[in-house]
Structures are given as structure tokens and as C-alpha cells.
Design a protein around this motif. Structure first.
Motif, PDB file in Angstrom:
ATOM      1  N   VAL A 250      22.963  34.993  31.260  1.00 48.38           N
ATOM      2  CA  VAL A 250      21.818  34.435  31.839  1.00 48.38           C
ATOM      3  C   VAL A 250      22.150  33.753  33.160  1.00 48.38           C
ATOM      4  CG1 VAL A 250      19.882  33.080  31.351  1.00 48.38           C
ATOM      5  CG2 VAL A 250      20.490  34.437  29.667  1.00 48.38           C
ATOM      6  N   PHE A 251      23.186  32.713  33.079  1.00 48.94           N
ATOM      7  CA  PHE A 251      23.580  31.698  34.343  1.00 48.94           C
ATOM      8  C   PHE A 251      24.253  32.761  35.245  1.00 48.94           C
ATOM      9  CE2 PHE A 251      26.096  28.643  36.615  1.00 48.94           C
ATOM     10  CZ  PHE A 251      24.962  27.935  37.093  1.00 48.94           C
ATOM     11  N   THR A 252      24.551  33.985  35.075  1.00 48.00           N
ATOM     12  CA  THR A 252      24.895  34.788  36.088  1.00 48.00           C
ATOM     13  C   THR A 252      23.678  35.581  36.779  1.00 48.00           C
ATOM     14  OG1 THR A 252      27.080  35.361  34.916  1.00 48.00           O
ATOM     15  CG2 THR A 252      26.138  37.128  36.719  1.00 48.00           C
ATOM     16  N   HIS A 253      22.793  35.946  35.875  1.00 46.13           N
ATOM     17  CA  HIS A 253      21.528  36.377  36.447  1.00 46.13           C
ATOM     18  C   HIS A 253      20.561  36.481  35.351  1.00 46.13           C
ATOM     19  CE1 HIS A 253      18.642  39.179  38.589  1.00 46.13           C
ATOM     20  NE2 HIS A 253      19.302  38.701  39.575  1.00 46.13           N
ATOM     21  N   LEU A 254      19.194  36.212  35.594  1.00 43.76           N
ATOM     22  CA  LEU A 254      18.055  36.070  34.823  1.00 43.76           C
ATOM     23  C   LEU A 254      17.927  37.079  33.999  1.00 43.76           C
ATOM     24  CD1 LEU A 254      15.196  34.015  36.367  1.00 43.76           C
ATOM     25  CD2 LEU A 254      16.898  33.402  34.643  1.00 43.76           C
ATOM     26  N   THR A 255      18.220  38.512  34.630  1.00 42.78           N
ATOM     27  CA  THR A 255      17.996  39.878  33.762  1.00 42.78           C
ATOM     28  C   THR A 255      18.838  39.889  32.832  1.00 42.78           C
ATOM     29  OG1 THR A 255      19.591  40.720  35.664  1.00 42.78           O
ATOM     30  CG2 THR A 255      17.088  40.976  35.928  1.00 42.78           C
ATOM     31  N   GLY A 256      20.168  39.143  32.663  1.00 38.73           N
ATOM     32  CA  GLY A 256      20.945  39.107  31.535  1.00 38.73           C
ATOM     33  C   GLY A 256      20.384  38.693  30.470  1.00 38.73           C
TER      34      GLY A 256
ATOM     35  N   ARG B  41      21.305  49.074  39.101  1.00 41.71           N
ATOM     36  CA  ARG B  41      22.188  48.225  38.534  1.00 41.71           C
ATOM     37  C   ARG B  41      21.722  47.281  37.524  1.00 41.71           C
ATOM     38  NH1 ARG B  41      21.080  47.074  44.207  1.00 41.71           N
ATOM     39  NH2 ARG B  41      19.773  45.104  44.590  1.00 41.71           N
ATOM     40  N   PHE B  42      20.316  47.251  37.410  1.00 39.09           N
ATOM     41  CA  PHE B  42      20.029  46.356  36.200  1.00 39.09           C
ATOM     42  C   PHE B  42      20.276  47.006  34.676  1.00 39.09           C
ATOM     43  CE2 PHE B  42      16.328  44.760  38.982  1.00 39.09           C
ATOM     44  CZ  PHE B  42      17.204  43.717  39.428  1.00 39.09           C
ATOM     45  N   PHE B  43      20.917  48.125  34.640  1.00 40.54           N
ATOM     46  CA  PHE B  43      21.529  48.848  33.412  1.00 40.54           C
ATOM     47  C   PHE B  43      22.865  49.054  33.598  1.00 40.54           C
ATOM     48  CE2 PHE B  43      16.841  49.795  34.704  1.00 40.54           C
ATOM     49  CZ  PHE B  43      16.110  49.848  33.735  1.00 40.54           C
ATOM     50  N   PHE B  44      23.542  48.537  34.507  1.00 41.33           N
ATOM     51  CA  PHE B  44      24.830  48.641  34.374  1.00 41.33           C
ATOM     52  C   PHE B  44      25.652  48.230  33.317  1.00 41.33           C
ATOM     53  CE2 PHE B  44      29.293  46.774  35.622  1.00 41.33           C
ATOM     54  CZ  PHE B  44      29.727  48.100  36.178  1.00 41.33           C
ATOM     55  N   VAL B  45      24.965  47.150  32.588  1.00 40.63           N
ATOM     56  CA  VAL B  45      25.608  46.543  31.362  1.00 40.63           C
ATOM     57  C   VAL B  45      25.649  47.715  30.300  1.00 40.63           C
ATOM     58  CG1 VAL B  45      25.052  44.470  31.917  1.00 40.63           C
ATOM     59  CG2 VAL B  45      23.354  45.675  30.422  1.00 40.63           C
ATOM     60  N   ASP B  46      24.601  48.789  30.510  1.00 42.86           N
ATOM     61  CA  ASP B  46      24.535  49.930  29.292  1.00 42.86           C
ATOM     62  C   ASP B  46      25.464  50.981  29.444  1.00 42.86           C
ATOM     63  OD1 ASP B  46      22.149  48.564  28.039  1.00 42.86           O
ATOM     64  OD2 ASP B  46      21.153  49.183  29.914  1.00 42.86           O
TER      65      ASP B  46
END
Length: 497
Positions: free
Chosen positions: A168-174, A319-324
């Protein structure tokens, strides 16, 4: 068994070394707009100044790491990108541990090797932004979530809380990823309570993990909370007036993610997407017994992220779905293995299943390696090359204008004494003056919409702005086009004599 475990770790080490080599190659290429703006507006500030206001463009934990890297190694692009690369390599190792936990060593090896060769994984590991950090903390979060739900311990859930806070501290979308897991945890709690099977550890320890993560994240953002709330409350305003309205369409997002990965357009994108989804669903079936919450978390996060972004009117960047990507890759590989087992059931048994899976794994590795080479064809966005070329081309007294947001980079980072054009009126006013003019156009797809007269004067008639269909006589002549791997990442130099 001990020898087998040692071989597994040797495989992991070999894969990580290969991944590091692929990410070091090209790490010092010219930076693109978002990287430059991160550097100019945030990382170059003093340590205390970096946490004074909120911006969606600031990936705070990553930027702190990038500043630390710059203090050690200087301001070369490779040094600024080093944290993103290390986070990316860490993601591969975390993904290997997660995959081995729920699917065994063979699936872990294949999944991690494919990720090491993945076009997107390499691209983002060479991008001085926080997305590989988000992927690392989310992958570790998935690992601790699954372990903690299976065998709750204070240590596991405390580590989970730290991953939550870091993401979350990296980016709010986390927060969306951990929100998805929170909803799943609540569903499990309610289901077990209704059956009379709820034990205290299943409720208390996960609650402790979410509480630790939430409190740490809140404390980290506390100094900039007013600015954060103001930014979030107005995020839909700029999106509503954006000429690129397709950026708010989840279907465009899915197609763009696939298109950038395979380097193709048209019907093949839909076919690839459908095939990947079908095989991933088979993987969800294959992994359900040992990890029933894994696929649910992955698909819920994707749906939840898209839904929240649509609800607040925000652009839905791929890129908001890169974690997936890692999770989907694991599901895909497990699906391929299940498909091989089903085929072998009818034509030959376990031996055929292993051979067929090995053959397909080799084919997938070869395809991934072929697609990955496109990372090295061009920089992400060659602003540096366009600037140097334009300065050498420019004649004494000749006017130069940067069109669109890239003017912030040319003037603010490279120190160019160029004019700026954002609108049709500004363009018409600039060209109304007699004499030769040079136009440097970054993000041409966007800027030809923002400045339609420029598109007419350039004779834009094709989908490829670097090689458009043009009439013989145009007001603007293309002098050079600098290719980029970024979506709409070409930079075009035009000239009017």
C-alpha cells in the motif's frame, strides 16, 4: 529427498541468474516519461521533501529505494532502475516458493522460468517505477495468506501485515489485492461460523495481520493524508475529459495487455486471451484441492480492481494488473499439466503425460524467449535520442516545439529551450509565424487527437504513425521516427520548411 531439494534450489538459482542477465541487458537504456517525471518531481527532492504531498505518480516505497540507489551509484538510468530490477528478481523467487507450496517443484520450475523470460516481467523490471515492488509484496502476501489460512500462526500473519503495508505504501492500488483476500477471509469466517466450526485462531490471527498492515500503512501516509484525500476525490475529473476514453474500458485493458505481450493486433489477440483464460480455469481446477483459495483470490482481485477503478472513473491501465501475471502463469502451467494428464488418460498413461508436458513446456519456453527479444528492439521511449537528434538537426534561429506532455521532459529534464504545444490553437499560432519549424511529438496517438490540425498537416492516415499513409504533399514532413516499446511510445520529429 535431500538431494532432490538441493537440485530444486539449484534450478531456482539458475533461473534467477538467467533472469538477472536478461534484465541487466538494456537496463541503462534511455528513460521514458513516467520515469523522468518520477525523478524530476520526486526522487531528486530532499529526503524530507519527498513525503510532503501525494501524487498518483509517486510510488513512495520504491522511490525511497531509488533515491538510496542513486546516493550509492549516481544518476545513470541503470542505478535508478536497480531497485525495480531487484524487486522483480525477488518476485521470481517468491513465486517459486509459492508455486512449490501449492503445486510442487516441477510446476514451480516451469512457472518461474516462463516468468524469467516473460516480456512483461522483463519490461517492468527495467522500469523505474513501483510495479515490481507491488508484485513482490503481493506474491509474498499470497504466500503468507495461504499458509496462514491453512495453519494460522502469529509469525505468518505478522509477516502478512508487513507485506500489506509495504504494498500500500508503494501505491494505493496495492490495497485492492489485500482487500480481495480480506473479503475471502470474511467469507471463510462466516461459512465456518454457520457450520459451527470456527476456531479462534482463524479469526484472531488474520485480523491481527490485517490490523498491523492497515495501521502501518495509515501511519506512513499520515503526513500527506489531506493531499491524498484531495487527489483521490478529484481523480475522475481528468479522466472524464481525457481524449483517450478507451483507457477507461476494461476490454481495451485486456486487449492491450495481451497485445503488448505477443506483439500482434487483430483477432489473434482475442484468440490468445480466450485460450489463456480457458487453460487458466483448468489450472484452477487442478490446484483447488491443495490451494482452494488461490485461484479465487486471483480472479477476485482482477474483478475487484477493474470494478473499483470503473466506479471512481479512473483510467484502467494494464499495469494495475501486473501483480497477477505470476499467479495467472501458475494457473496456466497447472492447466497445461492437467490437459496433458487428461489426454494421456486416453492414449497412454502417466509416461505419455510427463512426455507431453515436457514437450509443451519446452515449446512455451521457446515462445516466451522469442517474444521477450522485443524488449531490446527499442528503448521504452527514446526521448534522449529524439532530443539529441533534434539539437543536431536544428539550424540557427530555427524554432522547435515539443508537443504534449513530453515537453516536460525535454524542457525540465534535458534543459531544452523549446516551445510547448498542447492544443490546436497553440499549434495554429505557432505555425502561423513564417519560417522553418521543427515539431517533436511524444505520445503521437494521444497528441494527434489533442491537436487534430497537426494530424491533418502531417497527412496521418494509417494506424502506424511512424509509417502512415500520406499524400505526396504535406505541411509537415517526417524527418525521423524513434521507436519505443511503450504503448504509444514512439517519438516523431516533424519539420516544416
Amino acid at each position: 529427498m535431500q538431494g532432490s531439494g538441493q537440485r530444486d534450489y539449484l534450478w531456482l538459482a539458475a533461473i534467477v541468474v538467467l533472469a538477472a542477465a536478461l534484465r541487466i541487458w538494456g537496463l541503462n537504456a534511455p528513460m521514458w516519461h513516467d520515469e523522468i517525471q518520477t525523478l524530476v518531481t520526486h526522487v531528486n527532492l530532499g529526503w524530507g521533501e519527498m513525503i510532503q504531498s501525494y501524487s498518483m505518480n509517486h510510488h513512495y516505497l520504491h522511490n525511497i529505494a531509488a533515491k538510496a540507489s542513486m546516493s550509492l551509484f549516481g544518476d545513470a538510468p541503470w542505478a535508478i532502475r536497480l531497485p525495480a530490477m531487484l524487486f522483480g528478481l525477488g518476485t521470481l523467487a517468491a513465486m517459486w516458493v509459492l508455486a512449490r507450496d501449492i503445486a510442487g517443484a516441477l510446476i514451480a520450475h516451469v512457472t518461474t522460468l516462463l516468468l524469467a523470460l516473460s516480456y512483461h516481467e522483463i519490461w517492468f523490471s527495467q522500469n523505474a517505477r513501483g510495479y515490481t515492488g507491488l508484485a513482490l509484496f503481493s506474491t509474498l502476501g499470497m504466500l503468507f495468506f495461504l499458509r496462514g489460512m491453512k495453519t494460522p500462526t502469529r509469525g505468518t500473519w505478522a509477516l502478512y501485515g508487513l507485506c500489506l503495508a509495504a504494498a500500500v505504501f508503494t501505491h494505493l492500488t496495492g490495497a485492492f489485492f489485500f482487500l480481495a483476500q480480506g473479503l475471502i477471509w470474511l467469507a471463510v469466517v462466516i461459512a465456518r461460523a454457520l457450520r459451527g466450526q470456527l476456531d479462534g485462531a482463524t479469526f484472531r490471527l488474520p485480523f491481527m495481520g490485517f490490523l498491523i498492515g492497515g495501521l502501518i500503512a495509515a501511519l506512513l501516509y499520515l503526513p500527506i493524508l489531506p493531499s491524498l484525500l484531495d487527489t483521490v476525490s478529484t481523480v475522475s475529473e481528468s479522466s472524464a475529459t481525457d481524449v483517450m476514453q478507451e483507457y477507461q474500458n476494461p476490454v481495451w485493458t485486456a486487449f492491450e495487455a495481451i497485445r503488448t505481450g505477443i506483439g500482434q493486433t487483430g483477432p489473434i489477440v482475442a484468440l490468445v486471451g480466450a485460450a489463456v483464460l480457458a487453460v487458466s480455469l483448468l489450472g484452477a481446477i487442478a490446484l483447488h484441492r491443495d490451494a482452494p483459495l488461490f485461484a479465487i483470490t486471483t480472479f477476485l482481485h482482477i474483478s475487484l480492481t477493474a470494478g473499483i477503478l470503473m466506479a471512481v472513473g479512473m483510467r484502467i491501465w494494464p499495469r494495475f494488473f501486473f501483480v497477477d501475471i505470476g499467479f495467472l502463469m501458475l494457473l496456466f502451467v497447472a492447466g497445461v499439466q492437467l490437459s496433458c494428464a487428461v489426454i494421456a488418460h486416453f492414449i497412454g498413461g502417466e509416461r505419455v503425460s510427463r512426455g507431453l508436458f515436457a514437450l509443451l513446456a519446452v515449446a512455451l519456453v521457446a515462445i516466451s524467449a522469442f517474444l521477450a527479444k522485443r524488449n531490446y528492439d527499442f528503448p521504452k521511449q527514446d526521448l534522449a535520442g529524439a532530443y539529441a537528434f533534434t539539437q543536431s538537426l536544428r539550424q540557427p534561429g530555427e524554432r522547435v516545439y515539443a508537443v504534449g506532455y513530453s515537453e516536460q521532459d525535454f524542457r525540465g529534464f534535458y534543459g531544452a529551450d523549446w516551445g510547448a504545444i498542447y492544443t490546436d490553437d497553440e499549434y495554429k499560432a505557432a505555425l502561423a509565424e513564417p519560417g522553418p519549424v521543427i515539431l517533436v511529438v511524444g505520445f503521437p496517438g494521444r497528441n494527434f487527437r489533442d491537436v487534430p490540425q497537426m494530424a491533418l498537416d502531417a497527412g496521418i492516415g494509417g494506424s502506424d504513425v511512424c509509417a502512415p499513409d500520406r499524400p505526396e504533399k504535406t505541411v509537415l514532413k517526417t524527418v525521423r521516427c524513434f521507436g519505443g516499446t511503450l504503448g504509444d511510445g514512439n517519438v516523431i520529429v516533424f519539420r516544416r520548411d
